[in-house]
Scaffold this motif. Structure first.
Motif, PDB file in Angstrom:
ATOM      1  N   HIS A 146       0.838  -1.335  -0.149  1.00 44.01           N
ATOM      2  CA  HIS A 146      -0.056   0.111  -0.053  1.00 44.01           C
ATOM      3  C   HIS A 146       0.755   1.214  -0.089  1.00 44.01           C
ATOM      4  N   GLN A 147       2.196   1.068   0.421  1.00 43.64           N
ATOM      5  CA  GLN A 147       2.942   2.345   0.559  1.00 43.64           C
ATOM      6  C   GLN A 147       4.357   1.936   0.297  1.00 43.64           C
ATOM      7  N   HIS A 148       5.137   2.843  -0.360  1.00 45.17           N
ATOM      8  CA  HIS A 148       6.450   2.565  -0.695  1.00 45.17           C
ATOM      9  C   HIS A 148       7.254   2.122   0.743  1.00 45.17           C
ATOM     10  N   ILE A 149       8.056   1.438   0.344  1.00 46.95           N
ATOM     11  CA  ILE A 149       8.909   0.922   1.957  1.00 46.95           C
ATOM     12  C   ILE A 149       9.677   2.293   2.639  1.00 46.95           C
ATOM     13  N   SER A 150      10.010   3.083   1.833  1.00 49.53           N
ATOM     14  CA  SER A 150      10.647   4.274   2.496  1.00 49.53           C
ATOM     15  C   SER A 150       9.749   4.802   3.300  1.00 49.53           C
ATOM     16  N   LYS A 151       8.582   5.069   2.881  1.00 48.57           N
ATOM     17  CA  LYS A 151       7.056   5.692   3.775  1.00 48.57           C
ATOM     18  C   LYS A 151       7.147   4.853   5.046  1.00 48.57           C
ATOM     19  N   TRP A 152       7.121   3.362   4.714  1.00 50.80           N
ATOM     20  CA  TRP A 152       6.925   2.607   5.902  1.00 50.80           C
ATOM     21  C   TRP A 152       8.069   2.758   6.908  1.00 50.80           C
ATOM     22  N   LEU A 153       9.264   2.814   6.490  1.00 51.34           N
ATOM     23  CA  LEU A 153      10.493   3.090   7.311  1.00 51.34           C
ATOM     24  C   LEU A 153      10.133   4.275   8.124  1.00 51.34           C
ATOM     25  N   LEU A 154       9.698   5.516   7.440  1.00 54.30           N
ATOM     26  CA  LEU A 154       9.512   6.475   8.328  1.00 54.30           C
ATOM     27  C   LEU A 154       8.615   6.603   9.166  1.00 54.30           C
ATOM     28  N   LYS A 155       7.499   5.740   8.752  1.00 60.95           N
ATOM     29  CA  LYS A 155       6.202   5.854   9.700  1.00 60.95           C
ATOM     30  C   LYS A 155       7.010   5.060  11.036  1.00 60.95           C
ATOM     31  N   CYS A 156       7.655   3.779  10.821  1.00 62.14           N
ATOM     32  CA  CYS A 156       8.003   3.050  11.995  1.00 62.14           C
ATOM     33  C   CYS A 156       9.087   3.937  12.972  1.00 62.14           C
ATOM     34  N   ILE A 157       9.602   4.839  12.277  1.00 59.32           N
ATOM     35  CA  ILE A 157      10.724   5.562  13.115  1.00 59.32           C
ATOM     36  C   ILE A 157       9.815   6.619  13.838  1.00 59.32           C
ATOM     37  N   TYR A 158       8.868   7.076  13.276  1.00 59.54           N
ATOM     38  CA  TYR A 158       7.938   8.213  13.713  1.00 59.54           C
ATOM     39  C   TYR A 158       7.211   7.444  14.905  1.00 59.54           C
ATOM     40  N   ALA A 159       6.699   6.226  14.720  1.00 59.70           N
ATOM     41  CA  ALA A 159       6.135   5.361  15.933  1.00 59.70           C
ATOM     42  C   ALA A 159       7.009   5.174  17.077  1.00 59.70           C
ATOM     43  N   ILE A 160       8.234   4.708  16.857  1.00 56.97           N
ATOM     44  CA  ILE A 160       9.298   4.343  17.660  1.00 56.97           C
ATOM     45  C   ILE A 160       9.304   5.730  18.704  1.00 56.97           C
ATOM     46  N   PHE A 161       9.427   6.893  17.874  1.00 49.27           N
ATOM     47  CA  PHE A 161       9.513   7.961  18.785  1.00 49.27           C
ATOM     48  C   PHE A 161       8.346   8.292  19.668  1.00 49.27           C
ATOM     49  N   LEU A 162       7.346   8.133  19.103  1.00 50.57           N
ATOM     50  CA  LEU A 162       6.163   8.592  19.943  1.00 50.57           C
ATOM     51  C   LEU A 162       5.803   7.466  21.113  1.00 50.57           C
ATOM     52  N   LEU A 163       5.981   6.171  20.679  1.00 55.23           N
ATOM     53  CA  LEU A 163       6.075   5.229  21.906  1.00 55.23           C
ATOM     54  C   LEU A 163       7.004   5.348  23.128  1.00 55.23           C
TER      55      LEU A 163
END
Length: 301
Positions: A146-163
């Motif tokens: 559904h999304q490019h791998i780079s967007k998923w990676l950025l989303k993961c980094i963002y999620a880790i930061f928020l958590l």
């Protein structure tokens, strides 16, 4: 997934059976080997009863969650093992490090045995016979397409930061309530360290990483609505990571145990909200529903 009273009773009876068999098998393993479980360090009826009742609730909800994923028996068994292991073998141990609770080095082995026993009998008794089981890898690939791998990676980094930030803030707010217990009187429970701060922050960061990476398959396999995912993701987190330590560790002072319970409850539900919001991808059935919700929220603004 709607449970009819008859189906609910059937599932409850199966959960009771699995729990009973697991208790027997675990008690045999404990008596014959060096394996130990915190709840069964004392062979008392009260401890066995607590574990039995807890397992009924946990197995009931977790089995229901996995039935909604429409997996084959093999995929279900493997997924359930890793799901429970992430919960009890990773996240619980990391939370213990954050709270500076004594953890035996061989605790990971005990958790593996405990998880294997529960997984084996749960999969054996809760067999899924319905239609709709699709290729595990196909559904995973479809989710990540559904999304490019780079967007998923950025989303993961963002999620880790928020958590991490959420974990840090909640822990900081509740630490004053349990600080009096770190005075040397409870060395049998707490592990004092000169590097406690470093260990705490590294554990929080690792906790966030495990949450983001470990539960990606659940988001990929989910076919329900966003609201239902929040419940089925968040409630088992609460049961296993907040409720379980609270009822198992009755030897801890209540003034220490209760703030930790509140902390874990807040952390788990906030983490669940963040992850579901970031990583939920609706299937074809729920795309229109999510689109309507987003339009309504925009119109309210």
């Amino acid at each position: 997934m709607t449970l009819q009273p008859k189906n609910m009773l059937n599932r409850l009876l199966k959960s009771l059976l699995v729990s009973f068999v697991c208790i027997i098998v675990l008690s045999i393993i404990i008596n014959l080997t060096a394996i130990k479980l915190p709840i069964l360090t004392e062979a008392s009826y009260e401890r066995y009863l607590i574990l039995f009742l807890y397992l009924i609730v946990m197995i009931f909800y977790v089995s229901l969650l996995f039935d909604q994923l429409y997996l084959s028996q093999k995929a279900k068994g493997i997924s359930l093992f890793f799901y429970l292991f992430i919960m009890t073998g990773s996240l619980q141990l990391l939370e213990s490090l954050v709270a500076q609770i004594n953890v035996q080095p061989k605790a990971i082995v005990d958790v593996i045995v405990y998880t294997l026993v529960i997984t084996s009998f749960t999969v054996l008794i809760f067999r899924y016979y319905g239609k709709g089981a699709e290729s595990y890898t196909k559904r995973i690939k479809n989710y990540f397409s559904h999304q490019h791998i780079s967007k998923w990676l950025l989303k993961c980094i963002y999620a880790i930061f928020l958590l991490f930030i959420a974990h840090y803030l909640i822990n900081s707010m509740l630490t004053p309530f349990i600080e009096p217990y770190y005075n040397g009187r409870y060395t049998n429970i707490l592990k004092m360290s000169h590097h406690a701060g470093d260990v705490k922050y590294v554990s929080m960061l690792t906790h966030a990483l495990v949450m983001v990476v470990g539960f990606q398959p659940l988001f990929a396999l989910w076919k329900g609505s966003k609201t239902s995912l929040l419940f089925w993701f968040g409630f088992p987190l609460f049961i296993i990571l907040a409720f379980q330590p609270f009822i198992f560790n009755v030897h801890w002072p209540l003034g220490f145990r209760f703030p930790l319970f509140i902390e874990e409850t807040l952390i788990m539900y906030i983490h669940a909200i963040i992850l579901v919001h970031l990583f939920y991808v609706p299937d074809e059935t729920h795309k229109e529903e999510e689109l309507v919700k987003s339009k309504l929220s925009l119109s309210n603004w």
